[in-house]
Scaffold this motif. Structure first.
Motif, PDB file in Angstrom:
ATOM      1  N   MET A  30      -7.884  15.895  -8.084  1.00  0.00           N
ATOM      2  CA  MET A  30      -6.447  15.624  -8.108  1.00  0.00           C
ATOM      3  C   MET A  30      -5.791  15.900  -6.759  1.00  0.00           C
ATOM      4  N   GLU A  31      -6.282  16.888  -6.055  1.00  0.00           N
ATOM      5  CA  GLU A  31      -5.748  17.143  -4.708  1.00  0.00           C
ATOM      6  C   GLU A  31      -6.054  15.970  -3.779  1.00  0.00           C
ATOM      7  N   THR A  32      -7.242  15.393  -3.911  1.00  0.00           N
ATOM      8  CA  THR A  32      -7.586  14.239  -3.084  1.00  0.00           C
ATOM      9  C   THR A  32      -6.787  13.011  -3.507  1.00  0.00           C
ATOM     10  N   PRO A  37      -1.460   5.874  -1.900  1.00  0.00           N
ATOM     11  CA  PRO A  37      -0.249   5.321  -1.285  1.00  0.00           C
ATOM     12  C   PRO A  37       0.891   5.199  -2.279  1.00  0.00           C
ATOM     13  N   SER A  38       2.104   5.270  -1.766  1.00  0.00           N
ATOM     14  CA  SER A  38       3.292   5.000  -2.579  1.00  0.00           C
ATOM     15  C   SER A  38       4.399   4.534  -1.650  1.00  0.00           C
ATOM     16  N   GLY A  39       5.189   3.600  -2.130  1.00  0.00           N
ATOM     17  CA  GLY A  39       6.272   3.061  -1.319  1.00  0.00           C
ATOM     18  C   GLY A  39       7.234   4.146  -0.876  1.00  0.00           C
ATOM     19  N   GLY A  40       7.470   4.218   0.429  1.00  0.00           N
ATOM     20  CA  GLY A  40       8.374   5.240   0.956  1.00  0.00           C
ATOM     21  C   GLY A  40       7.862   6.651   0.782  1.00  0.00           C
ATOM     22  N   PRO A 140       9.762  -0.860 -11.271  1.00  0.00           N
ATOM     23  CA  PRO A 140       8.405  -1.412 -11.234  1.00  0.00           C
ATOM     24  C   PRO A 140       7.609  -1.040  -9.990  1.00  0.00           C
ATOM     25  N   PRO A 141       8.198  -0.987  -8.782  1.00  0.00           N
ATOM     26  CA  PRO A 141       7.381  -0.581  -7.630  1.00  0.00           C
ATOM     27  C   PRO A 141       6.807   0.820  -7.775  1.00  0.00           C
ATOM     28  N   GLN A 142       7.588   1.740  -8.353  1.00  0.00           N
ATOM     29  CA  GLN A 142       7.091   3.107  -8.510  1.00  0.00           C
ATOM     30  C   GLN A 142       6.057   3.195  -9.641  1.00  0.00           C
ATOM     31  N   TRP A 143       6.205   2.341 -10.660  1.00  0.00           N
ATOM     32  CA  TRP A 143       5.173   2.302 -11.703  1.00  0.00           C
ATOM     33  C   TRP A 143       3.868   1.783 -11.099  1.00  0.00           C
ATOM     34  N   SER A 144       3.984   0.845 -10.165  1.00  0.00           N
ATOM     35  CA  SER A 144       2.791   0.395  -9.440  1.00  0.00           C
ATOM     36  C   SER A 144       2.170   1.549  -8.669  1.00  0.00           C
TER      37      SER A 144
END
Length: 226
Positions: A30-32, A37-40, A140-144
């Protein structure tokens, strides 16, 4: 173990061995996975990881609701679109039939199929289950982003010799899960994920799950023809 091997050998496991999972192994994976990636760089994923008595308690709460069926429940969201079109409808149907065939549960055995469905809410006897949630105002972007985090985690679990099964089915009982786990009131529950060691002899863990050829999903433009 390389990325290609992890991707090709990962599958949704529906029968786990009665074998505990060490906390340190989970924490390392989980640490790795936090490098996903995540937007912003919002990193919108949150999760509660349960084992032992806390997991048994949650399963008992949901089990008490199962006799009522889905009627009267308030799912967190629609898992599949209404009027699912082709080819997605056929893919979903074929997966279900392959799973029930592996368990030798024919279509006319409605009770048998229903009982297998309820095993979702026992996390398929996995010793660990995590429950993912995020603020309600995430779109939706954050759910992605949450999906990318889950994929990273699942591949890292494969690298560690573990298996998993992401389970959107838990969202049908989102209210009970949010209350039992005391999730923040401004959060929505997304999914569960069973974690443990697969039973390699269980037929439900061995039926084929075909993937569409890339030409059905992708277009290559601007490349020189080979």
């Amino acid at each position: 173990m390389n990325v290609t091997e992890a991707v090709r050998t990962r599958r949704s496991i529906r029968h786990f061995l009665d074998k505990p999972v060490e906390l340190e192994v989970l924490r390392t994976a989980m640490e790795t996975a936090q490098y996903s990636p995540s937007g912003g760089n919002l990193q919108p994923w949150h999760a509660v990881v349960l084992t032992g008595e806390p997991l048994d308690e949650l399963k008992s709460v949901v089990a008490a609701k199962l006799p009522q069926g889905p009627d009267g429940q308030s799912p967190e969201y629609e898992i599949y679109p209404k009027g699912l079109q082709e080819p997605y409808r056929t893919r979903r149907f074929a997966l279900g039939e392959a799973m029930y065939d592996s368990l030798e549960i024919p279509r006319e055995n409605k009770m048998g199929r229903m009982m297998q469905m309820t095993r979702n809410f026992q996390a398929f006897d996995a010793p660990v289950c995590l429950f993912v949630h995020t603020p309600k105002n995430m779109g939706p972007p954050q759910w992605s982003d949450m999906g990318m985090w889950l994929q990273s985690l699942m591949l890292l679990l494969v690298e560690a010799g573990l298996d998993s099964c992401p389970q959107e089915a838990w969202s049908v009982y989102g209210k009970e899960i949010r209350e039992t786990l005391k999730l923040p009131e401004d959060h929505i529950f997304f999914c569960g994920m069973a974690i443990g060691y697969r039973d390699p002899d269980a037929p439900v863990n061995r039926f084929p799950v075909p993937r569409a050829p890339i030409d059905e999903a992708l277009q290559f433009r601007g490349f020189a023809e080979l």
